[in-house]
Design an enzyme around this catalytic site. Structure first.
Site, mmCIF file in Angstrom:
data_model
loop_
_atom_site.group_PDB
_atom_site.id
_atom_site.type_symbol
_atom_site.label_atom_id
_atom_site.label_comp_id
_atom_site.label_asym_id
_atom_site.label_seq_id
_atom_site.Cartn_x
_atom_site.Cartn_y
_atom_site.Cartn_z
ATOM 1 N N HIS A 135 -0.805 -10.693 -3.780
ATOM 2 C CA HIS A 135 0.064 -10.457 -4.934
ATOM 3 C C HIS A 135 0.310 -11.756 -5.675
ATOM 4 O O HIS A 135 0.311 -12.832 -5.090
ATOM 5 C CB HIS A 135 1.388 -9.816 -4.513
ATOM 6 C CG HIS A 135 2.118 -10.583 -3.446
ATOM 7 N ND1 HIS A 135 1.793 -10.481 -2.111
ATOM 8 C CD2 HIS A 135 3.130 -11.463 -3.516
ATOM 9 C CE1 HIS A 135 2.586 -11.264 -1.409
ATOM 10 N NE2 HIS A 135 3.406 -11.882 -2.233
ATOM 11 N N CYS A 164 0.849 -1.199 0.000
ATOM 12 C CA CYS A 164 0.000 0.000 0.000
ATOM 13 C C CYS A 164 0.885 1.250 0.000
ATOM 14 O O CYS A 164 0.579 2.239 -0.661
ATOM 15 C CB CYS A 164 -0.929 0.012 1.209
ATOM 16 S SG CYS A 164 -2.352 -1.072 1.020
HETATM 17 P P1 AMP Z 1 5.434 -13.591 -0.512
HETATM 18 O O1 AMP Z 1 6.413 -14.428 0.239
HETATM 19 O O2 AMP Z 1 4.590 -14.360 -1.475
HETATM 20 O O3 AMP Z 1 4.614 -12.715 0.411
HETATM 21 O O4 AMP Z 1 6.293 -12.623 -1.435
HETATM 22 C C1 AMP Z 1 6.655 -11.340 -1.070
HETATM 23 C C2 AMP Z 1 7.703 -10.901 -2.055
HETATM 24 O O5 AMP Z 1 7.831 -9.495 -1.956
HETATM 25 C C3 AMP Z 1 9.082 -11.503 -1.796
HETATM 26 O O6 AMP Z 1 9.476 -12.247 -2.939
HETATM 27 C C4 AMP Z 1 9.971 -10.278 -1.566
HETATM 28 O O7 AMP Z 1 11.240 -10.422 -2.145
HETATM 29 C C5 AMP Z 1 9.168 -9.169 -2.217
HETATM 30 N N1 AMP Z 1 9.366 -7.824 -1.693
HETATM 31 C C6 AMP Z 1 9.304 -7.439 -0.407
HETATM 32 N N2 AMP Z 1 9.490 -6.097 -0.316
HETATM 33 C C7 AMP Z 1 9.630 -5.638 -1.579
HETATM 34 C C8 AMP Z 1 9.849 -4.351 -2.153
HETATM 35 N N3 AMP Z 1 9.967 -3.245 -1.406
HETATM 36 N N4 AMP Z 1 9.965 -4.246 -3.502
HETATM 37 C C9 AMP Z 1 9.872 -5.359 -4.255
HETATM 38 N N5 AMP Z 1 9.662 -6.591 -3.790
HETATM 39 C C10 AMP Z 1 9.547 -6.744 -2.466
HETATM 40 ZN ZN ZN Z 2 -1.804 -3.273 1.309
#
Ligand code: AMP
Ligand code: ZN
Length: 135
Positions: free
Chosen positions: A121, A32
């Site tokens: 996501h 967000c």
């Molecule tokens: P999940 O484990 O499915 O919740 O995936 C979350 C993903 O978000 C992970 O692969 C992280 O590397 C990625 N992530 C976390 N923070 C960021 C950010 N600021 N920008 C881009 N990717 C992110």
């Molecule tokens: Zn959110």
């Protein structure tokens, strides 16, 4: 207080508590904050309703995160009215797959303990060998 009144009050308090949790999650939610521009990111692509960004910790040559701009917690809380957001996410995935001419790809949603960011996501991963265990 009558039994009925007590049940009504408990239900009200439970509803309030649920709303507070939802509000807190949305307020502190990293995705967000990215949508609002409070955390810098370079969107790969975005529409009015969906954002696509490169994963900060890619597990494949191409690793994009596609998420709705409106906060939805996870696959477990998706409900009927969320259909359009999901359609838009898939439309963005299709566009990126086509533009990048990805011949082999994976689309994945993590949930439960596998989900680290509490904002729905979709991972679009493609390219070299996917380190699936790290996804
Ligand atoms: P999940 O484990 O499915 O919740 O995936 C979350 C993903 O978000 C992970 O692969 C992280 O590397 C990625 N992530 C976390 N923070 C960021 C950010 N600021 N920008 C881009 N990717 C992110
Ligand atoms: Zn959110």
């Amino acid at each position: 207080m009558t039994r009925e009144k007590m049940i009504k009050k408990i239900k009200f308090l439970a509803k309030e508590a649920k709303l507070r949790i939802q509000y807190k999650m949305a307020k502190d939610c990293i995705f967000c904050k990215i949508v609002k521009g409070e955390i810098k990111s370079a969107p790969v692509y975005q529409t009015d309703t969906v954002m696509a960004i490169n994963d900060i910790n890619p597990v494949a040559a191409s690793h994009v995160l596609i998420f709705p701009k409106r906060h939805i917690d996870s696959v477990l809380t998706v409900k009927k009215g969320d259909g359009e957001a999901l359609e838009d996410m898939f439309a963005v995935a299709q566009k990126l797959i086509s533009e990048r001419r990805l011949e082999a790809f994976r689309l994945a949603f993590n949930g439960g303990r596998y989900q680290h960011v509490p904002h729905l996501h979709m991972h679009l991963v493609a390219g070299s060998t996917i380190k699936w265990s790290q996804l």
